[in-house]
Design an enzyme around this catalytic site. Structure first.
Site, PDB file in Angstrom:
ATOM      1  N   LYS A 146     -16.806 -17.013  -0.303  1.00 49.58           N
ATOM      2  CA  LYS A 146     -16.835 -15.949   0.753  1.00 49.58           C
ATOM      3  C   LYS A 146     -15.688 -16.494   1.636  1.00 49.58           C
ATOM      4  O   LYS A 146     -15.646 -17.659   2.156  1.00 49.58           O
ATOM      5  CB  LYS A 146     -18.302 -15.808   1.341  1.00 49.58           C
ATOM      6  CG  LYS A 146     -18.406 -14.882   2.663  1.00 49.58           C
ATOM      7  CD  LYS A 146     -19.773 -14.611   3.306  1.00 49.58           C
ATOM      8  CE  LYS A 146     -19.782 -13.506   4.261  1.00 49.58           C
ATOM      9  NZ  LYS A 146     -20.950 -13.369   4.995  1.00 49.58           N
ATOM     10  N   SER A 165     -22.858  -8.411   4.850  1.00 46.01           N
ATOM     11  CA  SER A 165     -21.577  -8.952   5.291  1.00 46.01           C
ATOM     12  C   SER A 165     -20.806  -9.637   4.151  1.00 46.01           C
ATOM     13  O   SER A 165     -19.582  -9.597   3.767  1.00 46.01           O
ATOM     14  CB  SER A 165     -21.215  -9.755   6.181  1.00 46.01           C
ATOM     15  OG  SER A 165     -21.640 -11.099   6.151  1.00 46.01           O
ATOM     16  N   SER A 217     -27.217 -10.847   5.233  1.00 48.53           N
ATOM     17  CA  SER A 217     -25.818 -10.680   4.469  1.00 48.53           C
ATOM     18  C   SER A 217     -25.704 -11.252   3.208  1.00 48.53           C
ATOM     19  O   SER A 217     -24.699 -10.903   2.544  1.00 48.53           O
ATOM     20  CB  SER A 217     -24.728 -11.427   5.523  1.00 48.53           C
ATOM     21  OG  SER A 217     -24.528 -10.590   6.647  1.00 48.53           O
TER      22      SER A 217
END
Lengths: 484, 95, 483
Positions: free
Chosen positions: A76, A151, A175
């Site tokens: 990420k 997210s 997330s």
């Protein structure tokens, strides 16, 4: 090449049926084919990958390394990676190159994993749909007109689309779990403090926790074991011994007490409720004992979270002032102009909204009524869980009140915030929790959330793995993305 | 309304963000809806509850007083938009 | 108002003293704190506020803060203290927040006794001392359009010592500041260098008519970097406020800067914006929890302070009050003195004090050296004093020997021996010398015999000259008298 799991790949690598380069090329081809369309990556890390392929092959050839050696992954894009851009999905950090590696990145590098790319994400990890990225929305492989969740949407999409076997993510209020559920894969957020936060760009310090996406609980356990470590550089790092989360995977779940929350089940739409109930019944049929529990304060979790997380974020994101790194506006006319324009231009709408909410909640006259009050609610929720875990080993709950929704479906912030209604309570309590796929509703994946007591990752992974021995939901792949 | 234009402008000043005339009403409306949601925390009595700042039931670790860092000057200054050989530069600060 | 000009004003002052702690590394990272490094060479990723970096607390800071608390008799040394963030944007504060302690500071409710302007003891209450980070420095005179930012000082540990508004004059404020300075330097937790900014003071100043209970509106004078300027700045500010109030104006609560060149205070423009610091507990740091044993352990590091030393020096060691005071207030000198006195046998501490403040200090000055350079160790010094006490050398010769010991490992005895500096006390030898001198100065001797006592001194002088000062003056006297 049919993907069965990291262990099988590792065996093939060790048996010389497969080289690290070949493995890389296989996934690289998938990335070439799908990544642009899915918009799940921000930057590719080919140079680093080439270096790491060589190192991994050397480790394997010399008989060292571990099952993760040579396994490709994406990070990420909020984990700092030395000499490689770390954007956090923000215009503010569009060209930011961190001078160091995050501890979790370092831990995975140590194992000889091969970094293919940095994954797209909601800007600064704020969002539940991945529509808040400066680099554009990420598409859900199951339906390209729908969101992957957020997210960590880029990471989840990468794994769901088979572009990598593993991706790192971070979870502040859901997330990892929510995108895992919406993309039909397995994702785990360990106990707060298990993973070092050093080098993970902060959103809300008291909630942020790194975690993993993979196809199965077994793969998650493998990666998580390598990722977690005590880190002296992080004052909130848990001082616990390194744990092998794979050890208990094969235990029977007979007699394991699983808590269910009727109140939550009752709020689910019927089709998701039915699917969720079925998975809980499966656990029961496998010998688990179901216990009804209550979390009396949990309904206030979203409200409390949207005080605490924005408050911390408003302070954490103040360092992005355009002076030492990151975007600086053109021709600032004075210092204040430099601050205001750099930040106004650099941050997207949702980030600015949360900074404003947090600034408001901390401002004079509001601190006690909001921030302190929210922290008290947080304790009550934490105590709710403590009472529940006096009765049960694991809690099984929904992840999301809906399946993947269409782009632009949620225009007002509050309806988006409600997407995390079931994931936020355990985040506030800092508990380990994960999402596992439990089948499709309207051809879209649904997940089941497993919540464990403090530092009890092994228990939820055990339940998840046993469930996945009994079911095939985690093998489901969206049409067009199956490995041939 | 739980939050008004003036308050939003004040918050923006503190947060070093610009709220333009065109967006102010939209922002006020969206922040107002968030505040409304947040206000639910007042539904429960918390008089005797200790605030929880961090989920970790732990205390601060202490670091020995030793120098472990070396200069990062070149790297740091090279990252800045505006710097000379020794300093970060910002528009003149008036004290 | 008719009685405007007859109003008697009373001054109320509170001080906030920022004391830089003498640690090797910074408050939250292992970055060098040494003063005077090349700009931006002592900046870790943490102090540059690099995304993803996190603070870890320096234990030395905790211990130093506890020692300060013990030294000022603090009623509270917190078993649980916490860190808060103070949010504000400023280029020398890269995180845009300062980590400080608002709600649960490490030290609360101490006190310091000073003398008021009438010479009476006055207790000044210390509200708190909390740990916080120092900021970097902005340099404004390098460019016209830019301020240059040096982050070397950023993150250096401070304790901010906040007094209650118990001070009633600029002179009292200075005495209080000196008192705190003495404490932190004697504790060894701060180098006390005002010039380098290790010890800085903000003063909150207000006035009110005598007899009025409530406080007047205060102004805050920022960063005053000398004892002298504290007094001047406060006095000029009091004058300004009186003038303002007596002409019917009001004092605005604001932060003002003292301009030493113009001897005036003026509002700080950068502080004009009403600030809302939005304090909240720092989520990157956990509560600092200690037990009583941890606090007690620091007691061993609390030294004897000047006031106690003066009593011991005057009462036990019989030093003159002035000498006692001078030595006691100089940490290094008093440590040296104490170390030397410990080695003394026959020699008197009083002689040691005289010698330290006299010949020894002169020698230090001449060589531009410091006591702690140890050019003459306390042991060497004590041996010298013993030789003097034993009559082996005279006071005058002692100075010579001291100069020869300077910078060497030699003992006094070795020098005296090598240089033949021992006093001539051998009666036979002295008699020969005296007789020789009389023989060569018959007329002077006649005058002496005739009762001219000036001639007595003349002969003593001659003997000393002949022996290069080594003759025992008492013996010379006896011999001359006998003749």
């Amino acid at each position: 090449m049919e993907f069965k799991g990291i262990k099988q790949i590792a065996e093939a690598l060790r048996a010389k049926d497969l080289s690290v380069q070949e493995l890389h090329d296989f996934y690289q081809a998938k990335i070439e084919k799908h990544a642009d369309n899915l918009n799940c990556l921000i930057n590719k890390t080919s140079e680093l990958a080439q270096k790491q392929i060589q190192q991994a092959q050397d480790l394997i050839d010399t008989g060292s390394g571990n099952p993760l050696t040579g396994i490709p992954l994406v990070h990420k894009d909020l984990f700092c990676t030395k000499d490689i851009k770390t954007t956090c999905g923000s215009r503010m950090l569009e060209n930011f190159v961190a001078p160091y590696d995050a501890t979790v990145v370092d831990n995975l590098n140590q194992a000889g994993m091969v970094t293919l790319a940095k994954a797209n994400m909601d800007e600064f990890a704020m969002g539940s749909s991945n529509e808040n990225s400066y680099f554009g929305a990420v598409k859900n492989p199951w339906d390209l007109t729908r969101v992957p969740g957020g997210s960590s949407g880029g990471s989840a999409t990468c794994v769901a689309a088979g572009l990598v076997p593993v991706a790192t993510g971070s979870d502040t209020g859901g997330s990892i779990r929510q995108p895992a559920a919406l993309c039909g894969i397995t994702g785990i957020k360990p106990t707060y403090g298990r993973n070092s936060r050093y080098g993970m760009v902060a959103f809300a310090s008291s909630l942020d926790q790194a975690g993993v996406f993979a196809k199965s609980a077994e793969d998650c356990a493998l990666v998580l074991s390598q990722m977690c470590s005590f880190d002296a550089k992080d004052s909130t790092s848990a001082q616990v011994d390194k744990e092998d989360f794979n050890q208990n995977l094969n235990q029977s779940i007979k007699g394991v007490k699983i808590g269910v929350i009727p109140e939550w089940m009752g709020t689910l739409p019927e089709n998701i409720r039915r699917q969720t109930q079925q998975s809980i019944d499966t656990l029961k049929n496998m010998g688990a004992q179901l216990v009804e529990i209550k979390l009396p304060t949990a309904h206030l979790a979203v409200s409390a979270y949207y005080v605490i997380a924005p408050a911390e974020c408003s302070s954490n994101l103040s360092r992005f002032d355009g002076i030492r790194y990151g975007r600086q506006c053109d021709n600032p006319k004075d210092l204040n102009d430099l601050y205001v324009r750099s930040r106004t231009e650099g941050f997207g709408e949702e980030v600015k909204r949360r900074i404003m909410v947090g600034t408001w909640a901390l401002s004079a006259g509001f601190y006690d009524a909001y921030y302190r009050k929210a922290q008290k609610i947080r304790r009550l929720i934490s105590e709710d869980f403590a009472s529940a875990f006096a009765q049960v080993d694991v809690i099984a709950a929904p992840v999301s009140p809906e399946v993947a929704f269409e782009f632009n479906a949620k225009k007002d912030p509050v309806s988006m915030y409600q997407a995390d209604i079931y994931t936020i309570p355990s985040s506030l309590a800092g508990l380990p929790c994960m999402s596992i796929p439990i089948g499709l509703v309207d051809k879209l994946p649904v997940g089941l959330q497993l919540i464990g007591n403090n530092l009890q990752e092994a228990k939820i992974l055990n339940v998840a793995h046993q469930f996945q021995q009994e079911t095939d939901f985690h093998h489901l792949v969206a049409e067009g993305f199956a490995h041939e | 309304m739980l939050i008004n234009r003036k308050e939003v402008q004040q918050i923006a000043v503190l947060a070093k963000l610009n709220v333009s005339k065109d967006e102010i009403d939209t922002i006020v409306t969206s922040l107002d809806s968030v505040v409304e949601m947040i206000n639910h925390i007042n539904e429960v009595d918390t008089d005797n509850v200790k605030p929880m700042a961090n989920p970790m039931d732990a205390v601060q670790r202490l670091r020995a007083d030793v120098v472990t860092e070396t200069s990062n000057k070149e790297v740091l200054l090279s990252m800045a938009t505006n710097a000379d050989d020794d300093y970060f530069l910002v528009p003149t600060v008036v004290e | 108002m008719s009685n405007q000009n007859t109003t008697q004003w009373e001054t109320v002052i509170g001080l906030e003293i920022h004391t830089q702690l003498k640690t090797k590394s910074k408050l939250f990272a292992g970055t060098n704190t040494a003063y005077g490094g090349e700009p931006n060479t002592q900046v870790s990723l943490l102090e540059a506020a690099m995304p993803g970096t996190l603070p870890v607390f320096n234990e030395k800071v905790l211990r130093y803060a506890i020692r300060f608390g013990l030294a000022v008799g603090a009623k509270v040394i917190a078993k649980e203290s916490t860190f808060d963030r103070k949010n504000y944007f400023y280029p020398d504060s890269p995180k845009a927040y300062q980590i400080t302690q608002l709600n649960h500071p490490i030290v609360e409710h101490g006190e310091l006794v000073i003398q008021d302007d009438k010479g009476n003891d006055k207790t000044i209450r210390i509200n708190r001392a909390h740990i916080e980070e120092d900021a970097g420095k902005s340099i404004h005179d390098k460019y016209t359009q830019y301020s240059a930012i040096d982050l070397n000082r950023c993150g250096t540990p401070l304790i901010e010592i906040v007094s209650e508004p118990d001070l009633s004059s600029a002179k009292e404020a200075v005495r209080y500041m000196r008192g705190i300075h003495t404490i932190v330097t004697h504790l060894g937790i701060c180098d006390g260098n005002l010039q380098e900014g290790s010890f800085r003071c903000d003063a909150n100043v207000s006035i009110r008519p005598v007899g009025q209970k409530e406080l007047g509106t205060r102004t805050e004078l920022k960063n005053i970097n000398s004892f002298r300027f504290v007094e001047k700045a406060i006095n000029i500010e009091i004058k300004r406020q009186i003038k303002l109030l007596e002409s019917g104006g009001t004092v605005t609560q604001e932060t003002r800067l003292y301009d030493a060149d113009k001897n005036e205070t003026r509002p700080m423009r950068s502080k004009e914006e009403a600030n809302d610091y939005r304090y909240f507990p720092d989520p990157d740091l956990l509560p600092v929890v200690i037990d009583q044993a941890y606090i007690d352990n620091e007691k061993q590091f609390i030294p004897e302070f000047p006031a106690q030393k003066i009593i011991r020096y005057t009462q036990d060691l019989k030093l003159k009050p002035d000498d006692a005071t001078t030595i006691a207030h100089d940490k290094e000198l008093s440590e040296y003195f104490d170390a030397a006195v410990k080695q003394l046998g026959k020699a008197k501490p009083k002689v040691a004090a005289n010698m330290i403040l006299g010949e020894f200090s002169a020698l230090l000055n001449a060589n531009d050296a410091k006591v702690e350079d140890n050019n003459i160790s306390p042991e060497q010094f004590a041996e010298l004093l013993e030789a003097l006490a034993a009559g082996t050398i005279s006071h005058k010769i002692a100075k010579v020997v001291m100069e020869k010991i300077w910078g060497t490992d030699s003992t006094a005895a070795q020098i005296i021996d090598k240089e033949g500096l021992a006093q001539v006390s051998d009666t036979g030898e002295l008699e020969t010398i005296v007789k020789e001198i009389i023989k060569n100065n018959p007329s002077q001797f006649e005058a002496y015999k005739g009762g001219d006592m000036k001639m007595f001194n003349y002969f003593v002088g001659q003997v000393m000259k002949q022996t290069r000062g080594r003759a025992n003056p008492a013996q010379v006297k006896t011999l001359l008298e006998e003749l």
